[in-house]
Design a protein around this motif. Sequence first.
Motif, PDB file in Angstrom:
ATOM      1  N   ARG A 151     -13.000  -6.975  -8.677  1.00 28.59           N
ATOM      2  CA  ARG A 151     -11.627  -7.389  -8.647  1.00 28.59           C
ATOM      3  C   ARG A 151     -11.441  -8.662  -9.448  1.00 28.59           C
ATOM      4  O   ARG A 151     -10.460  -8.853 -10.111  1.00 28.59           O
ATOM      5  CB  ARG A 151     -11.216  -7.608  -7.202  1.00 28.59           C
ATOM      6  CG  ARG A 151      -9.761  -7.312  -7.032  1.00 28.59           C
ATOM      7  CD  ARG A 151      -9.401  -7.284  -5.596  1.00 28.59           C
ATOM      8  NE  ARG A 151      -9.193  -5.941  -5.134  1.00 28.59           N
ATOM      9  CZ  ARG A 151      -9.315  -5.618  -3.863  1.00 28.59           C
ATOM     10  NH1 ARG A 151      -9.695  -6.500  -2.996  1.00 28.59           N
ATOM     11  NH2 ARG A 151      -9.088  -4.404  -3.480  1.00 28.59           N
ATOM     12  N   ARG A 205       0.836  -1.202   0.000  1.00 32.11           N
ATOM     13  CA  ARG A 205       0.000   0.000   0.000  1.00 32.11           C
ATOM     14  C   ARG A 205       0.862   1.239   0.000  1.00 32.11           C
ATOM     15  O   ARG A 205       0.564   2.213  -0.634  1.00 32.11           O
ATOM     16  CB  ARG A 205      -0.897  -0.010   1.231  1.00 32.11           C
ATOM     17  CG  ARG A 205      -1.958  -1.076   1.114  1.00 32.11           C
ATOM     18  CD  ARG A 205      -3.302  -0.444   1.091  1.00 32.11           C
ATOM     19  NE  ARG A 205      -4.287  -1.393   0.584  1.00 32.11           N
ATOM     20  CZ  ARG A 205      -5.121  -2.048   1.366  1.00 32.11           C
ATOM     21  NH1 ARG A 205      -5.090  -1.862   2.662  1.00 32.11           N
ATOM     22  NH2 ARG A 205      -5.990  -2.857   0.853  1.00 32.11           N
ATOM     23  N   LEU A 237      -0.804  -7.948  -5.063  1.00 33.27           N
ATOM     24  CA  LEU A 237      -2.026  -7.814  -4.285  1.00 33.27           C
ATOM     25  C   LEU A 237      -3.097  -8.737  -4.831  1.00 33.27           C
ATOM     26  O   LEU A 237      -3.729  -9.485  -4.109  1.00 33.27           O
ATOM     27  CB  LEU A 237      -2.505  -6.372  -4.393  1.00 33.27           C
ATOM     28  CG  LEU A 237      -3.331  -5.895  -3.243  1.00 33.27           C
ATOM     29  CD1 LEU A 237      -2.443  -5.773  -2.037  1.00 33.27           C
ATOM     30  CD2 LEU A 237      -3.932  -4.559  -3.587  1.00 33.27           C
ATOM     31  N   SER A 295       3.058  -2.338 -11.697  1.00 33.40           N
ATOM     32  CA  SER A 295       2.102  -3.418 -11.966  1.00 33.40           C
ATOM     33  C   SER A 295       2.460  -4.661 -11.157  1.00 33.40           C
ATOM     34  O   SER A 295       1.611  -5.475 -10.847  1.00 33.40           O
ATOM     35  CB  SER A 295       2.078  -3.752 -13.436  1.00 33.40           C
ATOM     36  OG  SER A 295       3.306  -4.308 -13.806  1.00 33.40           O
ATOM     37  N   ARG A 316       0.672  -4.317  -7.892  1.00 30.39           N
ATOM     38  CA  ARG A 316      -0.735  -4.649  -8.004  1.00 30.39           C
ATOM     39  C   ARG A 316      -0.902  -6.122  -8.208  1.00 30.39           C
ATOM     40  O   ARG A 316      -1.778  -6.755  -7.662  1.00 30.39           O
ATOM     41  CB  ARG A 316      -1.338  -3.880  -9.161  1.00 30.39           C
ATOM     42  CG  ARG A 316      -1.996  -2.641  -8.702  1.00 30.39           C
ATOM     43  CD  ARG A 316      -3.061  -2.203  -9.651  1.00 30.39           C
ATOM     44  NE  ARG A 316      -2.991  -2.863 -10.918  1.00 30.39           N
ATOM     45  CZ  ARG A 316      -2.697  -2.239 -12.038  1.00 30.39           C
ATOM     46  NH1 ARG A 316      -2.413  -0.990 -12.032  1.00 30.39           N
ATOM     47  NH2 ARG A 316      -2.683  -2.898 -13.176  1.00 30.39           N
TER      48      ARG A 316
END
Lengths: 237, 797
Positions: free
Chosen positions: B675, B610, B632, B626, B629
């Motif tokens: 998502r 984060r 995550l 990327s 991300r």
Amino acid sequence: MYFLHKRCYRNAVKPVCEQKSLLPLNIQPQTEKCSFPVFFLFLVVEQVKHTPTCVLPLRCRKENLENIPALAENPIKNQIIEAFFDKRNQHGNEVGSFQEIGFEQFVMVMSHFRPPNLKTTKEEKQEMRKEKLRFLFNMHDTDGDGIITLQEYRKVVEELLSNSGAMDQDAAHEIADAAMLEVASTNVPQMSPEDHYEGITFQHFEQILKDLEMETRMFIRFLDVDTTTMHCGKATS
Amino acid sequence: MDTMDFSFTRQAAAFLIVCSCLCVSAEVSTPAGVTLLPPVQPENGPQSYPNAKKSNLPVFTINYSRIQIPFEITLWMLLASFAKVGFHVYHKITIWVPESCLLISIGLIVGGIMYSVHEEPPAVLSNSVFFLYILPPMISIFSSGLLLKCIKTSSSPFSVQVFWFAVVGTLWNSIGIGISLFGICQIEAFGVQDINLQENLLFASIISAVDPVAVLTVFEDVSVNEQLYIVVFGECLFNDAVTVVLYNMFSFVAEMPVVEPVDVFLGMARFLVVGLGGMGFGILFGFVASFTTRFTSKVREIEPLFIFMYSYLAYLVAELFAISSIMAIVCCALTMKYYVEENVSQRSCTTIRHVVKMLSSISETVIFFFLGVVTITTEHEWNWGYLLFTLLFAFIWRSLGVLVLIPIINPFRTIPLNLKDQFGLAYGGLRGAISFALAFTLPESIVRKHLFVTATIAVILFTVFLQGISIRPLIELINVRRTNRKEDLINVEIHRRMMEHTMTGIEDICGQWSHFYWKDKFMKFNNRFLRRILIRDSRPESGIVALYKKLELQNAMEILDSVSGDISSAPAIVSLHEEKKGSAKPMKKFLAKDLNNMHNILSKNMYSIRQRTVAYTNKHALPNESQNREILIRRHSSIRRSFRPGSFQSTVPKSQKYFSLPPGQSLGSKFPSARQSYADDHEATSEVGYPLRLPQSNHPRCSTSGAVMPLHRLNTLNEFPSVEVLNEKSPSHSASQDSSLPDCHFSTNNNSSADDLRNEEGEEQRPLPPSPALVAEPRNNTHGNPLLRRPQWNQKK
């Protein structure tokens, strides 16, 4: 249509009518005894306007709104007040903000919060939803460039959290960041490494909130309706 | 449609036979002991003692009469619970046939057996037993969580409309049915002229109690829109209360020889007193309970006890004053839910939730089961005319009630209920346990008690079987408005907050105060006084922060869940997941000692990522964002996969390409579909996207990272299984995880699980960029240490 409280009418309209000198002025939402809500004052003056003695319309400035005591504890007070003076909320294409607004502008802003009724069609509902979203978006997008940047978002979250006292700024920032990431990952999946996410555009904003039910939330329904004593000449939808 | 139904019912029938076989065997094994003995003992009880007359000491005695009642009750419960277990062996059957149907069927079978051996069912259900022991837990399930969820998810004025439909609707039903049945009674052909108006009303009040469980399960499963759900739910909740009040009133009135007009008004006044008084007591006890739990931090073991005792006390006290005890217990539970949860420990919370669930399901099970048994064994008074008209009126008056009452409240609703909703509402009027119990406990002084019991059973069987089975296909057929209630996005929470504040602010400006104003006022009062008094650590926590924490903890918990070999925590977590399926969104609860672990893992995984996203959302682009991300998302998906290791195997062929997709959609509620679709898109596009992008990138590091990109996915994929293995090995390690990751990982990667291998195969089949170097590099890295990359990124940053 906008209506007034009967008791307020009795208490306030009469005095206003009696001292006509009150009128061209900046309104003072606070008097010693009771604080008149702005909307109410607007209505009063609009009514009185049609009497021959006073013709000048009432204008309202930011300070007037800021002085409303009930608003003092609202964490996003500034955004709310800004929203009233924002030209983007006037259903036109103008950008910028007013110094002072009149009744018309006020009503325009208020029109965002129409409740739906049985007759509203699906398209109209969609349209209303979009309007409300746009209103929210404008509240976020303070500099009016059509994008909610991370800074803007953070600021809002910070303000929202400022009520709870114990929260430190970092946590607020984290939350804003996480939220931003959420928007980014939902909307721009195929982002290449060189890109950076500029901020939330309105399309993205719509997208991320598409599951949120607005109909039950963003509307004002005026209780205590009393159609006989008061209805405003400016009857917009 | 018909053929499907038919084939399905055949299936169900087949299953039922199996079930009944099981149960018969259970029946043979368990109550057989009971059924043989009881005839001996009630009179001869003391005589089983005569052994004692002989001078020598009895080596072996049987004193059955002493334990008879609790023994039989236990066996009955056990039998009913076995039946319940039986249904879930094959879970599809409970989707199509409501559980109550199945229970009644089993009860019917058992009843048939008992009837054939001339055995009386035990007196589990007498008036006082029902009201004092069975009803409270049955009620408590509704208040335990569902209602609060409803209130939370909708800010629309909830109570008034719900009250309207529950109170007025039930009154409407009772009085309508009662009077029309009275009319029927006047027809001589039926031979029931002796039933007077009061008794008819009493009977009508019995059969107007709607049983929520079956309907609500269906509604929840097909996720009908919130409004409908809330109305049905609220109806069920308050309708029980109203019914019981009416029942008490009418059963009092029914014994009076003459009814004077004054009595009618007194009855109304009493109705109000009973309802409001119950509420008052409930809230009072709720506050007292909250206040008590403020001081129980040292004696955690008895926290749940306090909760139960206080709610039961509220119930009993309300009974004492003969006011609505159901209202009392519901209000008490609501108040407590609001405040107590923050006082008691997580462990107690879980305990409370489980116990409440257990109690309510047991009492519900027993009642339905018992209904089946009684249907066969009790003596019936058949009166076809009365019976059929009861059925007819029950249905007609409910439909009429919906058609008449809903349009009245529609203008006050923000979103009006349309005709389809109304149909769902009318058709969802299943009668259930409460009706039966009330009918069964009718006083003997009512002459036609048997007729009433028969008619009630007929109505219940009719509605539960016919409507209960057909409601799901019907609702799906007419396509009632659905809602998707997944609001776990942080954005949504933020904006909802924002909206609330905006509305309050604008109302302040306008000087118009509607419910936002009152909500605001209440919250202020609540924060300023109530919470300060009732809650130990009363810092008001913003909803956003709460949600954020919850999300993070959820993630952590999922990691931990897949990781932990800790036996003590495992059952609790597993059962929580099941619970999650049942009721849509309960808060996750954690064992306290696991919290530290979670935080550690969090800080290793989530926090740093984060932090970096801050950078990338800034104007300064981070080249390999990327990846972050990716991690995550990858982590989410791998967690999701590790949730269901069993299902993974079977879905591998399908998900070779989208290897990170969750194998099933069942967990979608946890991770919003946005998502998921993101992962989907991403996978789909990345195959094209990465090679295309490669030539464009002139940034040196980028080009390499671009080349490595597909393999990062591989790495992050591996990341999870490896952490799993790591933690299984050394659960205590998690604190020092970061430092120990690299070495550990080498070891774990060697014995990497079959899943991983499979995944890598799947990965290699993907059309990778044609460059040999690119293909080679992933190989290197898969052989190398994937987790080593993470520290690297940190350094880069």
